[in-house]
Design a protein around this motif. Structure first.
Motif: not given
Length: 446
Positions: A206-207, A224-226, A275-278
């Protein structure tokens, strides 16, 4: 079988008997059950005897394994306690497991892990595997594999005629369909054969962000966008809550409003990081970041759900779209300015969850699920229910219905748990297999 006969059996309890209150104890402490008879089953034979007694006496039947999902207060009738029926048998070659009625997900994960396999369990290892699956089963790998109910091969059940049956899609297809997604309406399920998936490890965690510094609406919009950009192999959710200021919590969480994004991805750690970088870039520095590669047996650490009994009320809204403005207003109503504590979770759906299956899990075209869970200790139950109603009004235009798996303590409210066609089909099966509505101490389909 008369009352005297049933009391000669082992582990049959009435009010006032030693062990009666202890047998009722479960995870949910906010609602009281006072059955006329508790039948503490150790086998399908015990379940069959209890159902036969209840049918003969004209008493309603309820079932409890772990007590996480009590529909509400209840008085009278027969309660069948299945927690002693906790066997797990894994067939590694067939990638299946047989799980008994009282088995918890942690036991299934532990039994499957040595074979490089995993069940489609939820976030909490202490939840009953069977009751969870009968409600549909929205798990941590749901977007890749679908609902847990989609992977059931067969169901062992005792129906209202006190008959033991093993049903599957080929033998009694309407009963099979109705049991999976219909909860406890059609009988007492004594065991399931479920498919396992070849997952031994994942990238997840988790972040967490400080809600006092990060605008909840902005975090939700970025999430939501991601989420719309990720592959089906990545399942995620967002949660928001004000943590209680108690010594049991780490100092950096006590009393803080924390917004977290949880991730479970079955691809490589390198691909997971990409995938999580953005999302990391959009949200900035995190309060904590636990994303890592882990054995599947540690997947419960992604959510770190409470593992101690407590009192709570919960409900949900299944949404076509995230309705960011509406969900943002809901978050605000349940955030730091609320008069009591509320835990909000937004689940990203889609992927395999949208595929049709031979069961009664509804709303497969939905894109999102919003859940609110509120502790009841020291708070007024009706005030909490009223607050939920106000919060869910913010997403009413996008709301398709509610999720049976996340209805906690609202057994008197069944509207929205199924679409009209699914409810009609369930009612027809109910009429065929339980015309007297013996199994009604639940979210009852009449």
């Amino acid at each position: 079988m008369n009352s005297d006969d049933i009391r000669t059996q082992q582990l049959v309890l009435r009010p006032g008997d030693a062990g009666y209150d202890e047998e009722l104890a479960g995870f949910q402490t906010g609602f009281a059950q006072r059955p006329d008879v508790i039948y503490a089953a150790t086998s399908a034979d015990d379940v069959e005897a209890a159902v036969a007694y209840a049918a003969g006496a004209g008493l309603p039947v309820g079932v409890q394994a772990t007590g996480h999902g009590l529909p509400g207060d209840s008085e009278g009738g027969v309660l069948i306690s299945t927690r002693r029926m906790d066997e797990v048998v894994v067939d590694a070659a067939a990638r299946t497991a047989r799980v008994s009625a009282g088995t918890r997900w942690g036991q299934v994960v532990e039994a499957a892990a040595p074979h490089g396999l995993a069940p489609l369990n939820g976030s909490a290892p202490g939840v009953g595997a069977v009751s969870y699956t009968l409600g549909g089963g929205l798990g941590i790998l749901a977007r890749e594999f679908g609902y847990a109910a989609d992977h059931v091969r067969s169901v062992d059940v005792v129906t209202a005629d006190a008959r033991r049956r093993t049903v599957c899609a080929d033998t009694e297809p309407e009963l099979f369909r109705g049991l999976l997604g219909g909860g406890a309406n059609l009988g007492v399920v004594t065991g399931l054969e479920i498919a396992l998936v070849p997952v031994a490890r994942l990238y997840g965690g988790s972040l967490a962000y400080d809600g006092a510094k990060a605008d909840a609406g902005a975090v939700l919009r970025a999430y939501a966008d991601w989420a719309r950009t990720v592959p089906d192999a990545l399942t995620s959710s967002l949660s928001a809550l004000v943590h209680p200021d108690i010594p049991a919590l780490p100092p950096h969480l006590r009393g803080r409003y924390v917004i977290s994004v949880r991730v479970a991805f079955t691809g490589s750690a390198d691909e997971g990081e990409r995938l999580v970088a953005p999302l990391r870039a959009a949200l900035g520095p995190a309060l904590t970041d636990s994303l890592r590669e882990m054995p599947y047996a540690e997947s419960h650490t992604i959510h770190s759900d409470p593992d101690f009994p407590h009192a709570y009320y919960g409900d949900s809204a299944v949404l076509r779209e995230p309705a960011v403005e509406g969900v943002s207003d809901l978050l605000a109503l349940c955030g730091p300015d609320a008069s009591s504590m509320h835990v909000v979770q937004v689940n990203h759906l889609g992927g395999a969850l949208s595929r049709p299956a031979a069961n009664s899990v509804p709303y497969r075209e939905a894109g999102w699920l919003v859940r609110i869970l509120s502790p009841l200790d020291g708070t007024d139950r009706e005030a909490v229910r009223a607050h939920h109603a106000l919060a869910f009004q913010q997403v009413e235009e996008q709301r398709m219905g509610r999720s049976l798996n996340f209805a906690f303590g609202g057994g008197d409210r069944t509207e929205g748990l199924y679409d009209a066609q699914t409810r009609k089909r369930l009612a027809d099966v109910k009429a065929a297999y339980d015309p007297a509505n013996l199994f009604r101490t639940n979210y009852n389909v009449r």
